[in-house]
Scaffold this active site. Sequence first.
Site, short mmCIF file in Angstrom:
data_model
loop_
_atom_site.label_atom_id
_atom_site.label_comp_id
_atom_site.label_asym_id
_atom_site.label_seq_id
_atom_site.Cartn_x
_atom_site.Cartn_y
_atom_site.Cartn_z
N THR A 122 0.82 -1.65 0.14
CA THR A 122 -0.07 -0.14 0.46
C THR A 122 0.45 1.19 0.34
OG1 THR A 122 -1.71 -0.90 1.52
CG2 THR A 122 -2.04 1.07 1.47
N ARG A 155 -7.31 -9.58 4.22
CA ARG A 155 -8.60 -9.67 5.74
C ARG A 155 -7.23 -9.96 6.75
NH1 ARG A 155 -14.11 -11.00 5.44
NH2 ARG A 155 -13.12 -12.76 3.96
N LYS A 208 -6.88 1.12 -2.73
CA LYS A 208 -6.86 0.43 -1.79
C LYS A 208 -6.41 1.72 -0.34
CE LYS A 208 -5.58 -2.10 1.33
NZ LYS A 208 -4.27 -2.52 1.35
N ASN A 212 -10.26 0.37 2.84
CA ASN A 212 -9.74 0.50 3.81
C ASN A 212 -11.04 1.84 4.68
OD1 ASN A 212 -8.51 -2.05 4.14
ND2 ASN A 212 -6.86 -1.22 4.56
N CYS A 264 -3.17 -2.31 8.77
CA CYS A 264 -3.25 -1.36 7.84
C CYS A 264 -4.30 -0.68 8.18
CB CYS A 264 -4.49 -2.37 6.66
SG CYS A 264 -2.98 -3.99 6.15
N LYS A 267 -3.19 3.04 9.68
CA LYS A 267 -1.91 4.24 8.77
C LYS A 267 -2.80 4.32 7.45
CE LYS A 267 0.15 0.41 6.04
NZ LYS A 267 1.33 -0.11 5.24
N ARG A 335 -0.29 -5.24 15.84
CA ARG A 335 -0.07 -4.02 15.54
C ARG A 335 -0.91 -3.24 15.63
NH1 ARG A 335 2.22 -4.89 9.70
NH2 ARG A 335 0.86 -6.49 9.78
#
Length: 440
Positions: A122, A155, A208, A212, A264, A267, A335
């Site tokens: 990404t 996912r 992308k 998200n 993901c 960020k 994370r």
Amino acid sequence: MRVSVIGCGHLGIPHAAAMAELGHEVIGVDVFRDKVERLNAGECPIYEPGLPELLARHTRSGRLRFTTDIAEAAAFAELHFIGVGTPIDADGRSYDNGQVFGAIRQLAPHLAKACTIVGKSTVTVGTTAEVTALAQRLAPAGTDVEVVWNPEFLREGHAVDDTLRPDRIIAGVTSAEGEKAIRAVYAAILDTGVPLFVCDPATSELAKGAANTFLGLKISYINGVADMCEKAGGDISKIVEILGIDPRIGAGGMQPGIGYGGGCLPKDIRAFTASARKLGATNAAELLLAAEKINESRTTVAMDLIADALDDQPLRGTRVTVLGAAFKPNTSDVRESPALALALALHREGAVVTVHDPQAVANAMVRNPELDHTSDLSAALTGADLVVLATEWPEYQQAAPDALVDLPANPVLVDCRTTLDPESWRSAGWRVHQLGRPGK
């Protein structure tokens, strides 16, 4: 095809194994020798359902192998997937694309024949053009090196299935040759009817982040409504049911809780917000920033619910078990885990905190060594004054509360994911509090 996957982490390992499953000959590249040795032995360093079996099967068959030598991969493969990490930059708002450009700088000088580089990471819009210029400048093959951007939509907890049976494939291309390479490597998937969206690189890069970010907006929205339910005495579970039946909305991704996390969504939303500002789309940036603020407030909301559950008794000295360390079920990834953020907040208030997780204890111990950790659920619950559900693992939903022993009188359960059946716990003597739902 002969394929390389450069970067063997949460993206690269499932992708490499899935490409082997599709019939390709695959070589994975990573800089860590210990990880490479484990992978070649068929040992999976991350948890994903079905991945250990897939990895072991194809390392045994010889269709999948791993190396630290990027020159070996360059000589072997005709298509190179770039799956390295793009963490948030030091500014806290944009992607750090250093690993992407680092991978290109290591790979390109060894590309002496026509090939295709396929970016999976990404990245910020505009990156494909920069990568193309760099690769073609450094590669002996020059302009015979094609670059395509093919963002992943995995996912965590579903990475194998999402790679082998995706709902769509996106290819940002600048030539017919690039499109041809994508159609060839994904032929087995495309033959099942999965749609391929061929577009320019900028569109693929934005897609992308847009996907998200929309999911983050949806989660933040329902969490905001959950707060309204908390104040008004409404039932968020019923509202989710009512909204979810609307085909324009849908229930997917609309589960109230303590916020999104992982490698993901946080960020991507920050970086997409920064892109909106950079592009001058001020109103879009303000909307996205509001979603961030709601998500960042969820630990405070959960702490308020816990205080209410304890009738505002001080947390200091209270024995608290936090169920869940991973940011979501079916992964070992911690994370930006909201579960660990909540556990740490409880610890800072003086609570004696024990964290349990079916898969993520080892990673949680590294991230937060100041907390106690266990993978034994009975041990985690023994003697707890307060139990907090922070990650909605099936193991917790399937637990029989009346079978739990060695608990204090009138134990307290705070369900921060609103996924447990409160009545079964209440009938076993627990006082139950849930986000956005009335009753105790």
